[in-house]
Scaffold this active site. Structure first.
Site, PDB file in Angstrom:
ATOM      1  N   ARG A  65       0.822  -1.217   0.000  1.00 34.24           N
ATOM      2  CA  ARG A  65       0.000   0.000   0.000  1.00 34.24           C
ATOM      3  C   ARG A  65       0.856   1.268   0.000  1.00 34.24           C
ATOM      4  O   ARG A  65       0.531   2.247  -0.679  1.00 34.24           O
ATOM      5  CB  ARG A  65      -0.932  -0.004   1.207  1.00 34.24           C
ATOM      6  CG  ARG A  65      -1.756   1.265   1.339  1.00 34.24           C
ATOM      7  CD  ARG A  65      -2.693   1.222   2.523  1.00 34.24           C
ATOM      8  NE  ARG A  65      -3.889   0.448   2.256  1.00 34.24           N
ATOM      9  CZ  ARG A  65      -4.975   0.943   1.647  1.00 34.24           C
ATOM     10  NH1 ARG A  65      -4.984   2.182   1.228  1.00 34.24           N
ATOM     11  NH2 ARG A  65      -6.026   0.189   1.461  1.00 34.24           N
ATOM     12  N   ARG A  91     -10.459   5.142  -1.672  1.00 34.96           N
ATOM     13  CA  ARG A  91      -9.234   4.617  -1.065  1.00 34.96           C
ATOM     14  C   ARG A  91      -8.801   5.524   0.074  1.00 34.96           C
ATOM     15  O   ARG A  91      -8.875   6.751  -0.035  1.00 34.96           O
ATOM     16  CB  ARG A  91      -8.096   4.554  -2.088  1.00 34.96           C
ATOM     17  CG  ARG A  91      -8.333   3.630  -3.229  1.00 34.96           C
ATOM     18  CD  ARG A  91      -8.052   2.202  -2.856  1.00 34.96           C
ATOM     19  NE  ARG A  91      -8.376   1.357  -4.001  1.00 34.96           N
ATOM     20  CZ  ARG A  91      -8.551   0.075  -3.921  1.00 34.96           C
ATOM     21  NH1 ARG A  91      -8.429  -0.558  -2.773  1.00 34.96           N
ATOM     22  NH2 ARG A  91      -8.852  -0.636  -4.982  1.00 34.96           N
ATOM     23  N   ILE A  92      -8.337   4.910   1.133  1.00 36.10           N
ATOM     24  CA  ILE A  92      -7.759   5.669   2.230  1.00 36.10           C
ATOM     25  C   ILE A  92      -6.302   5.921   1.887  1.00 36.10           C
ATOM     26  O   ILE A  92      -5.551   4.989   1.612  1.00 36.10           O
ATOM     27  CB  ILE A  92      -7.887   4.904   3.561  1.00 36.10           C
ATOM     28  CG1 ILE A  92      -9.366   4.724   3.913  1.00 36.10           C
ATOM     29  CG2 ILE A  92      -7.149   5.637   4.672  1.00 36.10           C
ATOM     30  CD1 ILE A  92      -9.614   3.816   5.089  1.00 36.10           C
ATOM     31  N   ASN A 107     -12.474  16.397   0.921  1.00 37.97           N
ATOM     32  CA  ASN A 107     -13.269  15.191   0.734  1.00 37.97           C
ATOM     33  C   ASN A 107     -14.749  15.543   0.832  1.00 37.97           C
ATOM     34  O   ASN A 107     -15.138  16.414   1.610  1.00 37.97           O
ATOM     35  CB  ASN A 107     -12.913  14.163   1.823  1.00 37.97           C
ATOM     36  CG  ASN A 107     -13.645  12.841   1.620  1.00 37.97           C
ATOM     37  OD1 ASN A 107     -13.701  12.316   0.514  1.00 37.97           O
ATOM     38  ND2 ASN A 107     -14.206  12.311   2.679  1.00 37.97           N
ATOM     39  N   THR A 108     -15.542  14.865   0.027  1.00 43.42           N
ATOM     40  CA  THR A 108     -16.994  14.954   0.153  1.00 43.42           C
ATOM     41  C   THR A 108     -17.475  13.653   0.791  1.00 43.42           C
ATOM     42  O   THR A 108     -16.919  12.585   0.531  1.00 43.42           O
ATOM     43  CB  THR A 108     -17.678  15.144  -1.215  1.00 43.42           C
ATOM     44  OG1 THR A 108     -17.378  14.015  -2.045  1.00 43.42           O
ATOM     45  CG2 THR A 108     -17.220  16.416  -1.899  1.00 43.42           C
ATOM     46  N   HIS A 109     -18.495  13.746   1.622  1.00 46.33           N
ATOM     47  CA  HIS A 109     -19.027  12.556   2.288  1.00 46.33           C
ATOM     48  C   HIS A 109     -20.548  12.660   2.391  1.00 46.33           C
ATOM     49  O   HIS A 109     -21.061  13.719   2.766  1.00 46.33           O
ATOM     50  CB  HIS A 109     -18.417  12.409   3.688  1.00 46.33           C
ATOM     51  CG  HIS A 109     -18.863  11.160   4.376  1.00 46.33           C
ATOM     52  ND1 HIS A 109     -18.421   9.911   3.995  1.00 46.33           N
ATOM     53  CD2 HIS A 109     -19.739  10.964   5.398  1.00 46.33           C
ATOM     54  CE1 HIS A 109     -19.002   8.998   4.758  1.00 46.33           C
ATOM     55  NE2 HIS A 109     -19.795   9.609   5.612  1.00 46.33           N
ATOM     56  N   ASP A 141      -7.939  14.247   6.707  1.00 47.86           N
ATOM     57  CA  ASP A 141      -6.679  13.960   7.375  1.00 47.86           C
ATOM     58  C   ASP A 141      -6.446  12.450   7.311  1.00 47.86           C
ATOM     59  O   ASP A 141      -7.042  11.767   6.480  1.00 47.86           O
ATOM     60  CB  ASP A 141      -6.668  14.519   8.803  1.00 47.86           C
ATOM     61  CG  ASP A 141      -7.781  13.948   9.684  1.00 47.86           C
ATOM     62  OD1 ASP A 141      -8.359  12.891   9.340  1.00 47.86           O
ATOM     63  OD2 ASP A 141      -8.056  14.552  10.733  1.00 47.86           O
ATOM     64  N   GLY A 143      -7.415  10.095   9.221  1.00 44.81           N
ATOM     65  CA  GLY A 143      -8.503   9.256   9.705  1.00 44.81           C
ATOM     66  C   GLY A 143      -9.500   8.924   8.609  1.00 44.81           C
ATOM     67  O   GLY A 143      -9.352   9.328   7.458  1.00 44.81           O
ATOM     68  N   ASP A 145     -12.818   9.759   7.198  1.00 49.34           N
ATOM     69  CA  ASP A 145     -13.821  10.825   7.178  1.00 49.34           C
ATOM     70  C   ASP A 145     -13.713  11.726   8.406  1.00 49.34           C
ATOM     71  O   ASP A 145     -14.712  12.120   9.006  1.00 49.34           O
ATOM     72  CB  ASP A 145     -15.231  10.248   7.022  1.00 49.34           C
ATOM     73  CG  ASP A 145     -15.403   9.554   5.685  1.00 49.34           C
ATOM     74  OD1 ASP A 145     -14.900  10.081   4.674  1.00 49.34           O
ATOM     75  OD2 ASP A 145     -16.020   8.470   5.638  1.00 49.34           O
TER      76      ASP A 145
END
Length: 194
Positions: A65, A91-92, A107-109, A141, A143, A145
């Site tokens: 990874r 993907r994280i 990021n959008t969530h 960051d 974490g 979300d």
């Protein structure tokens, strides 16, 4: 303001940004490139059709990874973006990526964070029985979300909603919210100020 947009799927948020840039309603934003974590994403096809440079850093091409994360970081940095936008990017990313784009990785969530983080925010909100959910644009960051929230929009849960019907209504708000936040950032304003 140069942005790189990362997608994993159909790219409906991306299409809204492409359209807003094309019609001039999102002034000061330049899409430098659109990237994906796998081949064959419709989001990359949308971007290519609109004339934008695209790239794929295929997760499955890397045994470790951290190697994928390094390659993605280097590729995004090569476009010298002011912001990297995770738009349905599933993907994280690792510490190297987060550090390279510290404070500039958006990021959008599809939930009102910090409630219902993770890949199934809509399904989880519905299963919990909330009457109101929505969407969030935040600075990502390391974490899942997590990170400072820039803006949110509420969406009412209707009787008889399925995860699919609710998600479709959330996507409408999510697209508008992302465009609003990008416009504010391009104008030098902090979205948290309203």
């Amino acid at each position: 303001m140069r942005i790189v947009v990362l997608v994993s799927g159909s790219g409906s948020n991306l299409q809204a940004v492409i359209d807003a840039v094309a019609e001039g309603s999102l002034e000061g934003v330049e899409i430098a490139a659109v990237g994906a974590d796998k081949h064959g994403t419709y989001g990359v096809e949308r971007a290519a059709a609109a004339g934008y440079e695209t790239f794929v850093v295929n997760f499955k091409d890397y045994a470790v990874r951290d190697e994928w994360n390094h390659a993605l970081t280097a590729k995004c940095l090569s476009y010298a973006p002011d912001y990297v936008v995770s738009s349905g990017f599933m993907r994280i990313v690792g510490e190297e990526f987060v550090n390279a784009f510290d404070g500039t990785y958006l990021n959008t969530h599809p939930a009102l964070l910090p409630s219902f983080p993770g890949a199934h925010g809509v399904r989880d909100a519905l299963a919990y029985g909330v009457k109101v959910t929505g969407c969030t644009v935040h600075i990502a960051d390391a974490g899942v979300d997590t990170g400072p929230i820039l803006a949110q929009a509420a969406v009412e849960v209707l009787p008889g909603d399925t995860a699919e019907s609710l998600h479709e209504r959330i996507k409408v708000q999510e697209r508008a919210l992302l465009i609003r936040v990008l416009g504010q950032l391009a104008a030098g304003r902090d979205p948290r100020d309203g």
